[in-house]
Design a protein around this motif. Structure first.
Motif, PDB file in Angstrom:
ATOM      1  N   ALA A 152      33.190  43.258  48.215  1.00  0.00           N
ATOM      2  CA  ALA A 152      34.581  43.019  47.813  1.00  0.00           C
ATOM      3  C   ALA A 152      35.250  41.840  48.511  1.00  0.00           C
ATOM      4  O   ALA A 152      36.364  41.959  49.017  1.00  0.00           O
ATOM      5  N   HIS A 153      34.588  40.696  48.535  1.00  0.00           N
ATOM      6  CA  HIS A 153      35.280  39.447  48.929  1.00  0.00           C
ATOM      7  C   HIS A 153      36.418  39.249  47.920  1.00  0.00           C
ATOM      8  O   HIS A 153      36.218  39.373  46.712  1.00  0.00           O
ATOM      9  N   ILE A 154      37.616  38.948  48.418  1.00  0.00           N
ATOM     10  CA  ILE A 154      38.770  38.804  47.514  1.00  0.00           C
ATOM     11  C   ILE A 154      39.249  37.351  47.493  1.00  0.00           C
ATOM     12  O   ILE A 154      39.465  36.737  48.546  1.00  0.00           O
ATOM     13  N   ASN A 155      39.409  36.808  46.284  1.00  0.00           N
ATOM     14  CA  ASN A 155      40.055  35.499  46.103  1.00  0.00           C
ATOM     15  C   ASN A 155      41.451  35.748  45.572  1.00  0.00           C
ATOM     16  O   ASN A 155      41.616  36.438  44.564  1.00  0.00           O
ATOM     17  N   ILE A 156      42.446  35.173  46.238  1.00  0.00           N
ATOM     18  CA  ILE A 156      43.825  35.343  45.764  1.00  0.00           C
ATOM     19  C   ILE A 156      44.441  33.991  45.466  1.00  0.00           C
ATOM     20  O   ILE A 156      44.412  33.085  46.293  1.00  0.00           O
ATOM     21  N   SER A 157      44.952  33.866  44.260  1.00  0.00           N
ATOM     22  CA  SER A 157      45.701  32.662  43.901  1.00  0.00           C
ATOM     23  C   SER A 157      47.054  33.137  43.395  1.00  0.00           C
ATOM     24  O   SER A 157      47.126  33.971  42.503  1.00  0.00           O
ATOM     25  N   VAL A 158      48.117  32.629  43.997  1.00  0.00           N
ATOM     26  CA  VAL A 158      49.455  33.053  43.571  1.00  0.00           C
ATOM     27  C   VAL A 158      50.353  31.856  43.306  1.00  0.00           C
ATOM     28  O   VAL A 158      50.172  30.783  43.864  1.00  0.00           O
TER      29      VAL A 158
END
Ligand SMILES: [Fe+2]
Length: 381
Positions: free
Chosen positions: A149-155
Motif C-alpha cells: 500500500a504505497h500511497i501517491n497523493i495528488s491534491v
C-alpha cells in the motif's frame, strides 16, 4: 558529487494533511470495524481483459510472466475502500510515514504493518493474492511489508480545479472548431512522469471517487512505442514504462500501489537479453524509504530465497550421492554462478546508508518519451 545525507526519514515538516479529502462521507457511513473478510470486502466478479507482453511488442524473454497488464476491474467493495481510506489518511500515518521526492510531493509509505491493520490484512490475504496472481499469470506475494500500500497523493485546491476545467473546456472548444481530434488534456504534465518500477508487478488501486473524473489513469508505453491509456490495475511495471496522468474535475487523486514478486524461490531474478534486467531493484524506493526497514526486509526475503534454493540443491546432491551417483559438475557450477549473481546484485542494491540522497530518485530511471537511448540507460541502471 551528490550531497550526502545520513538516513532516509519521513518528511517531518509536512506532518498534517493540508487538504480535505473529497470523500468525507466515510465518517457518516455506518462502517463496521470487523476484520478484513474476503466474502464481504472483495467485489471481484470476473477476470478482466489482459494484454500480453508479446501483444505489446516485448521480447518473450523479458519479464517474469507473459502477462503485461490488465484492464481496470473492480476489486473492493465501497465499504472496504472507505475502511482503507480511513486508515491511510489518519494523522499517525501523515505524521510518521510521509515522504516526498523530486518526482512527487506526497507519498505515504511503510505504514501498513504499523498503523493500518485492515490494509495490511487485505494484501496478505490468500484470496486477494489469488486474484492478483490469476490476473498476473504467475503466483505472486507482496514484495515485502514495506511495499504494501504505497500511497501517491495528488491534491489541488478548488480554485486550481476550477481554473483547470475552464482551460480544458476552452482548449476542447478550440480544437473542436479547428477539427483537431484528441484528448484536450493529454499533453498536461503527469503526476509521475515516465518510468518503470523497481519491482516485478504492481496492483494499482484508485482510492478516490472516479465519478466525473477526467484522466487520472496510468498511461503505458508499449514495446512498439505506442501509448495506451486507461488500463492499469495489475501491471508488470518493472518492464513497462508508464506514467500517472493528472486528473481534471477532482481535487484529489489518491492511488494505492502494492508491489509483488514471484512466490517461487526458483524463479530467475533476471531476464537476460542484450542487457541484464533484474526483476527487483531499489532505484525508485531507496530515497523515499526508511532505509533500515527497507534493507532489513530486502535482505530477509532474499536470504530466505537463497536458503530455499540451497536446501533444494543440497537435497539433490545427497539423494544422488546416496544412490551412488554424482551431480554433473556443469550443472552445479551453473547453480553457483546464479547464486553469485543473485548475491552480487543484492549487495549492489544496498547502497551504503550515507550515500543515499533522501528524496532524489535517479533521473536515469525517468524515461523521456520516444527515447530509446534513455530507455537502454535505465535498464542498465
Ligand atoms: Fe510506477
Amino acid at each position: 558529487m551528490a550531497t550526502r545525507v545520513a538516513m532516509s526519514q519521513p518528511v517531518a515538516a509536512q506532518t498534517k494533511p493540508n487538504f480535505t479529502p473529497i470523500i468525507s462521507q466515510a465518517h457518516s457511513l455506518d462502517i463496521n470495524y470487523d476484520d478484513f473478510t474476503p466474502a464481504k470486502h472483495l467485489a471481484f466478479k470476473e477476470m478482466p481483459k489482459v494484454h500480453t507482453m508479446k501483444e505489446l511488442g516485448f521480447p518473450e524473454t523479458i519479464g517474469v510472466s507473459p502477462i503485461a497488464v490488465s484492464e481496470p476491474f473492480r476489486l473492493f467493495t465501497e465499504e472496504a475502500v472507505m475502511r482503507m481510506r480511513r486508515e491511510v489518511l489518519s494523522p499517525e500515518v501523515f505524521e510518521n510515514c510521509q515522504y516526498s521526492s523530486n518526482l512527487a510531493h506526497c507519498y505515504l509509505r511503510g505504514f501498513a504493518n504499523k498503523y493500518a491493520p485492515f490494509v495490511y490484512d487485505v494484501w496478505k490475504n490468500p484470496e486477494t493474492l489469488a486474484i492478483v496472481s490469476k490476473i498476473a499469470g504467475i503466483d505472486l506475494v507482496p514484495e515485502m511489508d514495506l511495499e504494501i500500500a504505497h500511497i501517491n497523493i495528488s491534491v489541488k485546491t478548488e480554485e486550481e480545479k476550477r481554473e483547470e476545467l475552464e482551460a480544458a473546456a476552452e482548449r476542447a472548444n478550440y480544437e473542436a472548431d479547428e477539427g483537431i481530434t484528441g484528448c484536450p488534456w493529454e499533453d498536461d504534465k503527469p503526476i509521475v512522469g515516465w518510468h518503470t518500477d523497481s519491482y516485478p508487478f504492481v496492483c494499482v488501486t484508485m482510492l478516490s471517487d472516479c465519478a466525473d473524473m477526467i484522466g487520472g489513469e496510468t498511461a503505458l508505453r508499449t514495446g512498439n512505442g505506442d501509448i495506451m491509456k486507461g488500463c492499469a490495475v495489475v501491471l508488470q511495471g518493472r518492464y513497462i514504462e508508464h506514467e500517472a496522468l493528472r486528473t481534471l474535475g477532482k481535487t484529489e487523486r489518491i492511488t494505492m500501489v502494492t508491489s509483488f514478486r514471484p512466490r517461487d524461490p526458483l524463479q530467475k531474478d533476471e531476464a537476460v537479453t542484450d542487457v541484464c534486467v533484474c526483476s527487483t531493484v531499489l532505484t525508485t524506493v531507496r530515497p523515499i524509504s526508511n532505509i533500515n526497514e527497507l534493507y532489513n526486509q530486502f535482505a530477509e526475503y532474499r536470504l530466505q530465497i537463497l536458503e530455499e534454493r540451497i536446501r533444494m540443491q543440497l537435497r539433490e546432491i545427497r539423494d544422488l550421492s546416496a544412490a551412488g551417483r554424482r551431480v554433473a559438475t556443469k550443472k552445479l557450477k551453473r547453480f553457483f554462478e546464479e547464486q553469485e549473481c543473485f548475491l552480487a546484485h543484492m549487495n549492489r542494491e544496498m547502497v551504503d546508508d550515507e550515500d543515499v540522497v533522501v528524496g532524489n530518485i535517479h533521473q536515469e530511471h525517468i524515461i523521456s518519451k520516444n527515447s530509446s537511448q534513455s530507455r537502454k540507460r535505465q535498464r542498465l541502471a
